[in-house]
Design a protein around this motif. Structure first.
Motif, mmCIF file in Angstrom:
data_model
loop_
_atom_site.group_PDB
_atom_site.id
_atom_site.type_symbol
_atom_site.label_atom_id
_atom_site.label_comp_id
_atom_site.label_asym_id
_atom_site.label_seq_id
_atom_site.Cartn_x
_atom_site.Cartn_y
_atom_site.Cartn_z
ATOM 1 N N THR A 1 0.847 -1.192 0.000
ATOM 2 C CA THR A 1 0.000 0.000 0.000
ATOM 3 C C THR A 1 0.882 1.241 0.000
ATOM 4 O OG1 THR A 1 -1.747 -1.162 1.189
ATOM 5 C CG2 THR A 1 -1.788 1.252 1.271
ATOM 6 N N ARG B 1 -8.798 8.741 -9.494
ATOM 7 C CA ARG B 1 -8.979 7.310 -9.188
ATOM 8 C C ARG B 1 -9.027 6.483 -10.483
ATOM 9 N NH1 ARG B 1 -12.506 9.682 -5.495
ATOM 10 N NH2 ARG B 1 -14.301 9.241 -6.812
ATOM 11 N N LEU C 1 -5.524 6.099 -11.953
ATOM 12 C CA LEU C 1 -4.735 5.089 -11.250
ATOM 13 C C LEU C 1 -5.196 3.673 -11.598
ATOM 14 C CD1 LEU C 1 -4.462 6.932 -7.844
ATOM 15 C CD2 LEU C 1 -2.564 6.393 -9.359
ATOM 16 N N SER C 2 -6.498 3.487 -11.723
ATOM 17 C CA SER C 2 -7.028 2.171 -12.114
ATOM 18 C C SER C 2 -6.542 1.780 -13.502
ATOM 19 C CB SER C 2 -8.551 2.173 -12.082
ATOM 20 O OG SER C 2 -9.017 2.243 -10.759
ATOM 21 N N PHE D 1 -3.176 0.097 -10.882
ATOM 22 C CA PHE D 1 -3.067 0.134 -9.427
ATOM 23 C C PHE D 1 -4.348 -0.394 -8.807
ATOM 24 C CE2 PHE D 1 -0.107 3.501 -10.816
ATOM 25 C CZ PHE D 1 1.054 2.928 -10.327
ATOM 26 N N GLU D 2 -4.201 -1.030 -7.652
ATOM 27 C CA GLU D 2 -5.318 -1.669 -6.962
ATOM 28 C C GLU D 2 -6.023 -0.713 -6.014
ATOM 29 O OE1 GLU D 2 -6.417 -4.897 -7.308
ATOM 30 O OE2 GLU D 2 -4.988 -5.111 -8.959
ATOM 31 N N ASP D 3 -7.339 -0.749 -6.026
ATOM 32 C CA ASP D 3 -8.181 -0.070 -5.051
ATOM 33 C C ASP D 3 -7.766 1.379 -4.767
ATOM 34 O OD1 ASP D 3 -10.265 0.203 -3.215
ATOM 35 O OD2 ASP D 3 -9.051 -0.564 -1.553
ATOM 36 N N PRO D 4 -7.655 2.220 -5.811
ATOM 37 C CA PRO D 4 -7.291 3.616 -5.555
ATOM 38 C C PRO D 4 -8.396 4.346 -4.804
ATOM 39 C CG PRO D 4 -7.821 3.307 -7.871
ATOM 40 C CD PRO D 4 -7.877 1.957 -7.223
ATOM 41 N N PHE E 1 -3.282 3.690 -2.686
ATOM 42 C CA PHE E 1 -3.466 2.626 -3.682
ATOM 43 C C PHE E 1 -2.528 1.471 -3.392
ATOM 44 C CE2 PHE E 1 -0.334 5.624 -5.245
ATOM 45 C CZ PHE E 1 0.712 4.815 -5.673
ATOM 46 N N THR F 1 -0.069 -1.705 -5.047
ATOM 47 C CA THR F 1 0.693 -2.125 -6.216
ATOM 48 C C THR F 1 1.752 -3.133 -5.791
ATOM 49 O OG1 THR F 1 2.023 -1.401 -8.111
ATOM 50 C CG2 THR F 1 2.338 -0.208 -6.044
#
Length: 180
Positions: free
Chosen positions: A3, A25, A28-29, A33-36, A47, A49
């Protein structure tokens, strides 16, 4: 998956460098990247990664933000562990409890030389207090930032590196967001 916390410098300020948090967001997606998640409208993101280099993430995000969003800004990326260390390293614990809105952490691109940190302390124009620890400058603004002569430009010129500031309330909210 690691994170990370990202701070964008000088976005959505006085009509310049405008970006919606939804667009940030989505950006970033699209980059994988995960769950921004974002906090406030001032360019705070959390986020996940698999990448382990904050410096590489900063370069990637700055380059892609310019290409994809037309946004020229500096990104400051810290791992969740580095963020916890930033909080633990706060030399102004009383101010953090009593008046967290007037305590600021300035995240810096590089740790300044000790002489530069002394130069900043010597240049403080008012009742502010400054302590530099590594790549963070902790500053108290007992009379508020709005009227202070201790500006980001002065801080950067004395320290010889770029930085972006967040008040202690935001620092703690970002830590909580990263812990989810």
């Amino acid at each position: 998956m690691a994170t990370y916390i990202g701070l964008l410098r000088a976005v959505n300020v006085a009509g310049h460098n405008l970006v919606s948090m939804a667009d940030l967001r989505n950006f970033l997606s699209r980059l994988g990247f995960e769950d921004p998640r974002t906090l406030l409208q001032s360019g705070n993101v959390v986020f996940g990664t698999k990448s382990a280099s904050a410096a590489a993430l900063e370069t990637l995000l700055e380059t892609e933000a310019k290409k994809q969003l037309g946004l020229e800004t500096t990104f400051f990326i810290r791992s969740a562990a580095e963020w916890r260390a930033l909080i633990a390293g706060n030399p102004f614990s009383r101010e953090a409890r009593v008046d967290p809105a007037r305590l600021v952490a300035v995240t810096l691109k590089e740790a300044p030389a000790p002489a530069a940190a002394k130069a900043l302390t010597a240049a403080v124009p008012g009742r502010e207090s400054v302590r530099v620890k590594g790549n963070v400058a902790y500053i108290t603004y007992p009379d508020g930032q709005g009227t202070s002569k201790l500006s980001n430009a002065l801080i950067e010129s004395k320290l010889g590196t770029r930085g972006t500031a967040r008040n202690w309330n935001t620092i703690l909210k970002l830590a909580a967001l990263a812990a989810r």
